[in-house]
Design an enzyme around this catalytic site. Structure first.
Site, short mmCIF file in Angstrom:
data_model
loop_
_atom_site.label_atom_id
_atom_site.label_comp_id
_atom_site.label_asym_id
_atom_site.label_seq_id
_atom_site.Cartn_x
_atom_site.Cartn_y
_atom_site.Cartn_z
N ASP A 177 5.78 4.47 5.01
CA ASP A 177 6.72 3.51 5.59
C ASP A 177 6.87 2.24 4.76
O ASP A 177 7.76 1.43 5.02
CB ASP A 177 6.32 3.16 7.03
N HIS A 178 6.04 2.07 3.74
CA HIS A 178 6.12 0.88 2.90
C HIS A 178 6.64 1.17 1.49
O HIS A 178 6.89 0.22 0.75
CB HIS A 178 4.75 0.21 2.81
N HIS A 182 -7.31 -2.64 5.65
CA HIS A 182 -6.53 -1.52 6.18
C HIS A 182 -7.31 -0.23 5.96
O HIS A 182 -8.43 -0.24 5.43
CB HIS A 182 -5.16 -1.49 5.50
N HIS A 191 6.33 -5.94 11.84
CA HIS A 191 5.64 -4.65 11.89
C HIS A 191 5.26 -4.28 13.33
O HIS A 191 4.11 -3.99 13.64
CB HIS A 191 4.40 -4.67 10.98
N HIS A 248 1.19 3.90 2.03
CA HIS A 248 1.68 4.61 3.20
C HIS A 248 3.21 4.71 3.11
O HIS A 248 3.87 3.77 2.66
CB HIS A 248 1.27 3.90 4.49
N HIS A 269 0.86 -1.19 0.00
CA HIS A 269 0.00 0.00 0.00
C HIS A 269 0.90 1.23 0.00
O HIS A 269 2.12 1.14 0.13
CB HIS A 269 -0.97 0.00 1.18
N ASP A 310 -0.13 -4.52 5.81
CA ASP A 310 -0.81 -3.95 6.98
C ASP A 310 -2.28 -4.33 6.92
O ASP A 310 -2.97 -4.05 5.93
CB ASP A 310 -0.69 -2.43 6.98
#
Length: 300
Positions: A67-68, A140, A265, A65, A63, A207
């Site tokens: 941090d990914h 998510h 995570h 976001h 996805h 996530d």
């Protein structure tokens, strides 16, 4: 014997911590590497793990976001500086292509190697050489996906039966390729004289809060890599934010009948993961908590 390896490059969650890098994972089978998510600093983690960038053939982004995904533009540029010429397949949600093109334009980067971006809206099955990737939606707060990575399986002949039936060995290869064979007036159907070899299957949750689809796709997996951002006293907060607890991850593993659960995570608030392990192992004994550079070797 089949051999695959899975390396946790970053075991942390959205907030960086000195001991835990941001989310990124690596799967390799027969020289074909797949990078699963690419948080900031993934390049450094790849170097620490002694994984050559050139071995990465596929990148999956669960996805968008930060941090990914924020480590991906830099990694692609470093691949160019290393004289990469092989095509790179990048798979992820809608918007990933625009994100990459914008980063290229604003940093004056012109990839000297082909990058194929496949955006997934709902479900997708993508075969790349000896890997089959099945992408599926998870639960998510933004469009997000999990992925099942499965090794290709060559059909094997039932040699004892074929020898007894007298079929010449020169014709066995056709059966292995899924072809029926006619010999001396008799039809040898490939499904009667061959069988599927064993596959290695690893499933990564990305996530997600508890997700029925994830349980379905993980059925029988050799390894389930599942987020466990919180422990169960923060269950309500976890689910509201589209995340899972250690107990949630273990419940998914138990229901799916996987061989091993590797939790990843972890929120930066946790310095000690003993509670995660205790919570998970009460539900699914073969639960493990990843550290950065944890490696799992799967043999079949």
């Amino acid at each position: 014997m089949k051999r695959a390896r899975f390396v946790v490059l970053g075991s942390g969650a959205a907030s960086p911590a000195p001991e835990r890098a941001l989310p990124a994972h690596y799967f390799e089978y027969e020289g074909v590497g797949a990078l699963l998510d690419c948080g900031e600093g993934t390049q450094f983690q790849l170097m620490k793990a002694k994984i050559s960038f050139s071995r990465i053939k596929v990148v999956f982004v669960s996805h968008l976001h930060g941090d990914h995904v924020l480590g991906l533009p830099g990694l692609l540029q470093t691949m160019a500086m290393a004289s990469r010429r092989d095509e790179l397949l990048v798979i992820g949600p809608k918007g990933l292509k625009d994100f990459l093109l914008s980063s290229f334009e604003l940093t004056y980067f012109y990839p000297p190697y082909p990058i194929k971006v496949v955006e997934v809206l709902r479900d997708a099955e993508i075969t790349y050489r000896n890997l089959k990737l099945k992408v599926f939606p998870v639960n998510h707060t933004v469009p997000a996906f999990g992925v099942s990575v499965e090794t290709a399986s060559k059909r094997k002949v039932r040699a004892d039966v074929l020898e007894r039936e007298g079929l010449p060995k020169r014709l066995w290869g056709r059966l292995q390729r899924g072809e029926d064979v006619v010999w001396e007036g008799r039809v040898f159907k490939y499904e009667d004289f061959t069988f599927e070899g064993e596959r290695i299957k690893v499933v990564y949750s990305g996530d997600t809060a508890p997700c029925e689809r994830l349980v379905e796709e993980a059925e029988g997996a050799d390894l389930l890599v599942h987020e466990a951002t919180f422990t169960k006293e923060l269950k309500e907060e976890a689910h509201d934010r589209g995340h899972s607890t250690a107990e949630d991850a273990a419940t998914a593993a138990a229901r799916a009948g996987v061989k091993q659960l590797l939790m990843v995570h972890f929120s930066a608030r946790y310095k000690d993961l003993r509670r995660h392990l205790e919570e998970a192992r009460r539900v699914f004994p073969r639960s493990y908590a990843a550290e950065d550079l944890t490696k799992v070797v799967i043999l079949k």
